[in-house]
Design a protein around this motif. Structure first.
Motif, PDB file in Angstrom:
ATOM      1  N   SER A  87      -5.254   2.991   9.552  1.00 43.15           N
ATOM      2  CA  SER A  87      -5.191   2.407  10.897  1.00 43.15           C
ATOM      3  C   SER A  87      -5.972   1.103  11.000  1.00 43.15           C
ATOM      4  O   SER A  87      -5.581   0.199  11.726  1.00 43.15           O
ATOM      5  N   GLY A  88      -7.052   0.960  10.271  1.00 43.47           N
ATOM      6  CA  GLY A  88      -7.816  -0.282  10.294  1.00 43.47           C
ATOM      7  C   GLY A  88      -7.088  -1.446   9.648  1.00 43.47           C
ATOM      8  O   GLY A  88      -7.486  -2.598   9.801  1.00 43.47           O
ATOM      9  N   TYR A  89      -6.016  -1.163   8.937  1.00 45.33           N
ATOM     10  CA  TYR A  89      -5.245  -2.191   8.241  1.00 45.33           C
ATOM     11  C   TYR A  89      -3.849  -2.382   8.846  1.00 45.33           C
ATOM     12  O   TYR A  89      -3.079  -3.190   8.357  1.00 45.33           O
ATOM     13  N   GLY A  90      -3.522  -1.590   9.870  1.00 44.58           N
ATOM     14  CA  GLY A  90      -2.213  -1.707  10.517  1.00 44.58           C
ATOM     15  C   GLY A  90      -1.288  -0.533  10.274  1.00 44.58           C
ATOM     16  O   GLY A  90      -0.162  -0.525  10.756  1.00 44.58           O
ATOM     17  N   GLY A  91      -1.733   0.483   9.539  1.00 46.15           N
ATOM     18  CA  GLY A  91      -0.894   1.644   9.243  1.00 46.15           C
ATOM     19  C   GLY A  91      -1.329   2.869  10.020  1.00 46.15           C
ATOM     20  O   GLY A  91      -1.908   2.764  11.097  1.00 46.15           O
ATOM     21  N   THR A 144       5.928 -11.858  -0.792  1.00 44.78           N
ATOM     22  CA  THR A 144       6.903 -12.749  -0.161  1.00 44.78           C
ATOM     23  C   THR A 144       7.815 -12.028   0.828  1.00 44.78           C
ATOM     24  O   THR A 144       8.693 -12.648   1.408  1.00 44.78           O
ATOM     25  N   GLY A 145       7.610 -10.739   1.031  1.00 45.83           N
ATOM     26  CA  GLY A 145       8.433 -10.006   1.989  1.00 45.83           C
ATOM     27  C   GLY A 145       7.925 -10.198   3.408  1.00 45.83           C
ATOM     28  O   GLY A 145       6.988 -10.956   3.668  1.00 45.83           O
ATOM     29  N   SER A 146       8.540  -9.489   4.326  1.00 45.78           N
ATOM     30  CA  SER A 146       8.132  -9.592   5.728  1.00 45.78           C
ATOM     31  C   SER A 146       7.244  -8.415   6.109  1.00 45.78           C
ATOM     32  O   SER A 146       7.241  -7.381   5.442  1.00 45.78           O
ATOM     33  N   PHE A 147       6.479  -8.600   7.170  1.00 44.09           N
ATOM     34  CA  PHE A 147       5.615  -7.547   7.683  1.00 44.09           C
ATOM     35  C   PHE A 147       6.278  -6.925   8.902  1.00 44.09           C
ATOM     36  O   PHE A 147       6.865  -7.617   9.730  1.00 44.09           O
ATOM     37  N   ASP A 148       6.216  -5.605   9.016  1.00 35.64           N
ATOM     38  CA  ASP A 148       6.740  -4.881  10.179  1.00 35.64           C
ATOM     39  C   ASP A 148       5.921  -3.611  10.326  1.00 35.64           C
ATOM     40  O   ASP A 148       4.806  -3.533   9.818  1.00 35.64           O
ATOM     41  N   TYR A 152       2.068  -3.793   6.050  1.00 39.39           N
ATOM     42  CA  TYR A 152       0.933  -4.304   6.802  1.00 39.39           C
ATOM     43  C   TYR A 152      -0.165  -4.801   5.872  1.00 39.39           C
ATOM     44  O   TYR A 152      -0.061  -4.696   4.669  1.00 39.39           O
ATOM     45  N   ASP A 153      -1.217  -5.306   6.438  1.00 41.97           N
ATOM     46  CA  ASP A 153      -2.456  -5.789   5.826  1.00 41.97           C
ATOM     47  C   ASP A 153      -2.340  -7.252   5.465  1.00 41.97           C
ATOM     48  O   ASP A 153      -2.329  -8.077   6.352  1.00 41.97           O
ATOM     49  N   SER A 154      -2.235  -7.630   4.188  1.00 38.35           N
ATOM     50  CA  SER A 154      -2.345  -9.047   3.833  1.00 38.35           C
ATOM     51  C   SER A 154      -1.340  -9.429   2.756  1.00 38.35           C
ATOM     52  O   SER A 154      -0.734  -8.579   2.112  1.00 38.35           O
ATOM     53  N   PHE A 160       2.128  -0.355   2.347  1.00 39.05           N
ATOM     54  CA  PHE A 160       3.481   0.107   2.673  1.00 39.05           C
ATOM     55  C   PHE A 160       3.401   1.571   3.081  1.00 39.05           C
ATOM     56  O   PHE A 160       2.628   2.330   2.506  1.00 39.05           O
ATOM     57  N   GLU A 161       4.200   1.974   4.067  1.00 39.05           N
ATOM     58  CA  GLU A 161       4.289   3.371   4.459  1.00 39.05           C
ATOM     59  C   GLU A 161       5.751   3.749   4.625  1.00 39.05           C
ATOM     60  O   GLU A 161       6.586   2.909   4.929  1.00 39.05           O
ATOM     61  N   GLY A 162       6.039   5.024   4.425  1.00 36.65           N
ATOM     62  CA  GLY A 162       7.387   5.522   4.600  1.00 36.65           C
ATOM     63  C   GLY A 162       7.403   7.038   4.595  1.00 36.65           C
ATOM     64  O   GLY A 162       6.362   7.689   4.533  1.00 36.65           O
ATOM     65  N   THR A 163       8.605   7.577   4.648  1.00 33.57           N
ATOM     66  CA  THR A 163       8.808   9.021   4.597  1.00 33.57           C
ATOM     67  C   THR A 163       9.819   9.312   3.508  1.00 33.57           C
ATOM     68  O   THR A 163      10.915   8.758   3.519  1.00 33.57           O
TER      69      THR A 163
END
Length: 195
Positions: A87-91, A144-148, A152-154, A160-163
């Motif tokens: 959570s501190g990094y955007g996840g 070089t990808g996009s953030f959504d 997240y992070d830098s 990366f997160e997923g299921t």
């Protein structure tokens, strides 16, 4: 060639094009064992693009009912964090089975284009999990990808997160589902006209 066959070929071609784009990180798992004694074996595939060739994955974890790591790939340490929170990094939070590369001084990251398995977890539930939340971190060059909401992070250390589902990377992409729906609708319309 019948209209039915043409529709089927077109639908297959559309689905193939939709699935060509690989996920940045692909996580799958296999299940062995039996009720109240399952073993999940996770495989991690690295498709993270960077400004030169690709990034390495050095940190991976999953969220399950309990922490019970049964095995690790060579060079990966499972004893560093019992709970990892993104959570501190955007996840999201609560990943209780985690591995980091570099155990015993041996850097064994998952390099770009490679798949590594052997991330083993015992699960003591009546039924095996149908899906498992995961995270992974890459490093190296410049992402070089996009953030959504799943990346997240830098640029130098993206998370990366997923299921993942058993034997799959999880839920199909919305574009693939839409194409499948269109293909099936067209197929049904073709079949109705012939009857």
């Amino acid at each position: 060639m019948t209209a039915f066959r043409k529709a089927l070929i077109a639908m297959t071609a559309c689905l193939s094009m939709a699935s060509v784009q690989a996920a940045q990180v692909d996580v799958q798992y296999s299940v062995s064992g039996s009720a109240n004694n399952w073993v999940l074996d996770f495989s991690v595939t690295n498709n993270i693009l960077s400004s030169s060739s690709g990034m390495d994955i050095y940190f991976f974890g999953v969220r399950l009912p309990a922490r019970d790591i049964a095995g690790s790939p060579s060079g990966w340490n499972s004893n560093t964090w019992t709970i990892w929170n993104n959570s501190g990094y955007g996840g999201t939070d609560g990943f209780n089975n985690n591995w980091i590369a570099g155990a015993n001084g041996a850097p064994e990251e998952v390099q770009f284009g490679e798949t590594l398995s052997g991330f083993l977890v015992n699960v003591m539930t009546a039924t095996a999990p149908l899906s498992v939340d995961w995270f992974a971190y890459g490093y190296g060059d410049t992402y070089t990808g996009s953030f959504d909401d799943t990346v997240y992070d830098s640029l130098a250390n993206p998370g990366f997160e997923g299921t993942a589902g058993e034997g799959t990377n999880g839920v199909p992409e919305p574009a693939a589902l839409a194409l499948l729906g269109l293909g099936l609708a067209g197929l049904a319309a073709t079949r109705r006209r012939k009857l």
